[in-house]
Design an enzyme around this catalytic site. Structure first.
Site, PDB file in Angstrom:
ATOM      1  N   ASP A 409      42.211  46.351  34.644  1.00 37.07           N
ATOM      2  CA  ASP A 409      41.094  45.719  34.923  1.00 37.07           C
ATOM      3  C   ASP A 409      40.603  46.745  36.092  1.00 37.07           C
ATOM      4  O   ASP A 409      41.395  47.418  37.245  1.00 37.07           O
ATOM      5  CB  ASP A 409      41.771  44.273  36.074  1.00 37.07           C
ATOM      6  CG  ASP A 409      39.713  43.553  36.003  1.00 37.07           C
ATOM      7  OD1 ASP A 409      38.871  44.127  35.868  1.00 37.07           O
ATOM      8  OD2 ASP A 409      40.096  42.580  36.282  1.00 37.07           O
ATOM      9  N   ASP A 472      32.703  38.197  33.961  1.00 35.53           N
ATOM     10  CA  ASP A 472      33.279  37.286  33.928  1.00 35.53           C
ATOM     11  C   ASP A 472      32.662  36.175  33.702  1.00 35.53           C
ATOM     12  O   ASP A 472      31.778  35.132  34.433  1.00 35.53           O
ATOM     13  CB  ASP A 472      34.471  36.645  35.250  1.00 35.53           C
ATOM     14  CG  ASP A 472      35.321  38.012  36.016  1.00 35.53           C
ATOM     15  OD1 ASP A 472      35.216  38.681  35.453  1.00 35.53           O
ATOM     16  OD2 ASP A 472      35.977  37.343  36.663  1.00 35.53           O
TER      17      ASP A 472
HETATM   18  C1  GAL Z   1      38.155  40.757  37.306  1.00 36.17           C
HETATM   19  C2  GAL Z   1      38.305  39.339  36.002  1.00 36.17           C
HETATM   20  C3  GAL Z   1      38.827  38.474  35.450  1.00 36.17           C
HETATM   21  C4  GAL Z   1      40.092  38.439  36.216  1.00 36.17           C
HETATM   22  C5  GAL Z   1      39.599  38.558  38.024  1.00 36.17           C
HETATM   23  C6  GAL Z   1      41.394  38.359  39.019  1.00 36.17           C
HETATM   24  O1  GAL Z   1      37.906  41.230  37.196  1.00 36.17           O
HETATM   25  O2  GAL Z   1      37.063  39.810  35.048  1.00 36.17           O
HETATM   26  O3  GAL Z   1      39.034  38.083  34.053  1.00 36.17           O
HETATM   27  O4  GAL Z   1      40.821  39.135  35.921  1.00 36.17           O
HETATM   28  O5  GAL Z   1      39.269  40.246  38.119  1.00 36.17           O
HETATM   29  O6  GAL Z   1      41.193  39.150  40.003  1.00 36.17           O
END
Ligand code: GAL
Length: 667
Positions: A409, A472
């Site tokens: 990520d 998200d």
């Molecule tokens: C976001 C990601 C989510 C989750 C989150 C955790 O950037 O898109 O799916 O993993 O971070 O902090």
């Protein structure tokens, strides 16, 4: 008695002018309606000022007459056919200094009357002039554009209705009667039935684990023909373990399942080569229900629940940890505190995860697989240790711990990227792709960077197996349609890039009992999606060959949610070995039609009703690229439907779907 002749001249005038309106045309400003009924994504709508209470200003022009609001903003107006016209200017207020982007949509009696397309901060005001003759109900909608609703300060200026008689009236959003939770998925019988993909990709000479997904009353005994010597089968559980063959090639196994209720056999092709994830990964991820409230216990329970709920019998297999398993910077919480790494740089878990290997052993012991998460940046999105400058070391640690899936990520990587060119975007993902390829363990590589740099065009070439195409889903604003439709529609654009081993990922399936990404401390609660919306969600994800990763509370699955997640024929469409993502056949006019070609020559089609009321939708065989058709099957009901001639024409409820599989007649 009055002399009737006295009225004659007057009656004559009325007879000559029969169409003269009884009332003159009048106008009423939008801001003169009862704006108590106008919703606003932030604050409350302001009359004569912007949402921040400043002068309404669009592209340098100041207006005194209008309403300032914030996306998502919706107003229902009752016209009762007495309104001739609505005119307005709309835009993003200059106070955002160029930030923010909105889209305005106006519907009248369900039909779309106006769509602005994206309007950005600083753009000139967009003029609206729509004829409303005969329209009874108008809905003004201002949504966020692709980038969510940040800075989406909407100004409606010089907005007015021209009407005769009674003026239009703002009304509360109509509340819909609750939909009945109709279970369409037939219950699997007591006899054994093997589910799951018909082929499985792995690399040579690597640890192997596969639990044969099989419904039916246990005990079931399993047998496998043509099993390579390096693999073993536990006949009681149907779990295959061992090492993949050293020689690349295709190994055609025959799986058998037998019980007191019957027997079932089918083939599974092991493709030993360079490609993993020949069909989209299926599993569970903790994020949208538990956020930072996690410990090893949750994942043990999740693995247990995946088996006990029956999900694993339909092919769900990955139990994936998301963010927050590492140590956290700047925290008072003793469970999360401490040095991020050992002296030699090995990443450390926080105290909620005392023994990762023991955890993956528990998951593997059930025949399931384990997933982990990190970021190429120094910190994860939630402020925990990232893998920056420790990429190879961390990947080796994950493999040694026994993980089978990595979500990578972007998060804080911007701070160290050194630029924002395409190459800068690709670089960290290429690096991890190369590292994973060198490992002596098969690890599915899931890129998460929200679609930047058209990730679908390059992620497959740097070793990615699936890549998030959007931001998200849990944060995606909805309008009349919930957020998943918008994410789904955006993901649907990239169909051409999906193929075996390379999948577009529109994020997780958020149904059942699920948390709120805006209120991460709150416990999971039942989804606000209607039953029909849930059928649409699962149908869309299956047709789009998306990874099927559930992210609700897997420990508390109700019967309706399981009926959505565990329909073998719907999943079969998703897991089809041809590996095509559905193409968009038609989109617009509150209709979406997706069609996914399948390996046996059939076509799976989803007809989605995006409108606010039940209606008839139809699509002809030629529009689907089909000639004569010999068989149509409703995949949710698992029933053939004779009687569709030349076209599929069906009543579909509000936000509902009809998902079928169509077999063309042989030439
Ligand atoms: C976001 C990601 C989510 C989750 C989150 C955790 O950037 O898109 O799916 O993993 O971070 O902090």
């Amino acid at each position: 008695m009055p002399n009737p002749c006295r009225f004659l001249p007057f009656l004559l005038i009325l007879a000559i002018l029969p169409s003269t309106p009884l009332f003159a045309e009048e106008t009423i400003a939008l801001h003169a309606l009862d704006l108590e009924h106008m919703s606003s994504g932030w604050g409350r709508p302001v009359v004569g000022k912007s949402i921040e209470n400043k002068p309404l200003t669009l592209n340098g022009e100041v207006y005194t007459d209008g309403v300032g609001t914030h996306a998502l903003s919706i107003l229902h107006v009752e016209l009762d056919g007495r309104v001739q016209e609505f005119t307005a200017l709309v835009g993003v207020d200059d106070e955002t200094e160029g930030k923010g982007s909105i889209e305005v949509k106006i519907t009248g009696d369900q039909a779309v009357l106006f769509e602005s397309g994206p309007i950005r901060g600083g753009d000139p005001a967009i003029p609206i002039a729509i004829e409303l003759e005969g329209v009874k109900r108008l809905v003004l909608i201002a949504t966020g554009s692709q980038d969510g609703i940040g800075y989406d300060h909407v100004d409606w200026v010089q907005a007015q209705f021209t009407y005769t008689g009674e003026p239009p009236k703002a009304i509360p959003a109509p509340s819909l009667p609750p939909e009945e939770k109709i279970i369409l998925t037939p219950k699997p019988g007591p006899e054994p039935k093997i589910n799951g993909p018909s082929l499985y990709g792995c690399r040579p000479d690597r640890p192997f684990l596969y639990r044969i997904p099989c419904t039916g009353t246990r005990p079931i005994s399993f047998a496998v023909e043509n099993l390579p010597k390096s693999l073993q089968l536990d006949p009681h559980t149907g779990i295959l373990t061992g090492h993949t063959p050293e020689a690349k090639g295709e190994y055609l196994l025959t799986l058998h399942a037998q019980s007191a209720h019957g027997s079932y056999s089918r083939t599974l092709k092991l493709v030993v080569g360079d490609t993993l994830a020949l069909t989209p990964p299926m599993g569970w991820n903790h994020w949208y229900s538990f956020y930072d409230r996690i410990s090893h216990i949750l994942f043990r329970e999740a693995a247990d629940a995946m088996i006990e709920s029956g999900m694993a019998d339909f092919g769900y297999q990955y139990v994936n940890i998301d963010d927050c398993w590492m140590r956290k910077r700047e925290t008072e919480d003793p469970m999360l505190q401490g040095e991020p790494r050992t002296a030699d740089g090995t990443i450390l878990t926080n105290s909620h995860f005392p023994d990762m290997k023991d955890l993956t052993d528990h998951i593997h012991g059930k025949g399931l697989k384990a997933g982990i998460y990190t970021s190429p940046g120094p910190w994860t999105c939630a402020g925990y240790t990232g893998s920056y400058q420790h990429e190879a070391q961390d990947a080796k640690t994950f493999a040694a711990w026994g993980f089978d899936f990595l979500k990578y990520d972007w998060c804080s990587y911007t701070s160290v990227a050194g630029g924002n060119s395409l190459d800068h975007l690709i670089q960290p993902y290429r690096l991890m792709g190369e590292i994973l390829e060198q490992l002596d363990r098969d690890i599915i590589y899931n890129l998460c960077q929200y679609g930047m740099g058209d990730v679908w065009t390059w992620a497959g070439s740097i070793g990615g197996h699936c890549w998030r195409t959007t931001g998200d889903l849990g944060l995606q604003a909805g309008d009349l349609l919930p957020g998943f439709y918008h994410i789904g529609l955006s993901n649907a654009q990239h169909a051409a890039y999906a193929k075996p081993g390379q999948w577009n990922d529109p994020d997780y399936i958020l149904i059942g009992s699920v948390g709120d990404a805006h209120k991460q401390d709150a416990p999971p609660i039942p989804t606000a999606l209607t039953p029909n919306e849930q059928y649409s969600y699962m149908s869309m994800w299956s047709l789009m060959a998306a990874p099927l990763i559930y992210s609700g509370d897997i420990r508390h699955l109700d019967e309706f949610t399981l009926n959505i997640l565990c329909n073998a024929e719907v999943i079969e469409v998703n897991q089809d070995p041809l590996g095509k993502q559905a193409a968009i056949v038609r989109h617009g006019d509150d209709t979406l039609i997706l069609a996914k070609p399948l390996e046996d020559g059939s076509l799976s089609v989803g007809l989605f009703n995006l409108a606010e009321a039940e209606r008839t939708l139809s699509v002809t065989w030629p529009e689907l690229g089909l000639g004569a058709v010999k068989r149509v099957r409703d995949v949710w009901r698992q029933m053939d439907e004779p009687g569709h001639v030349q076209k599929l024409e069906v009543r579909i409820p509000r936000h509902g779907v009809k998902m079928v599989r169509i077999w063309p007649a042989e030439e």
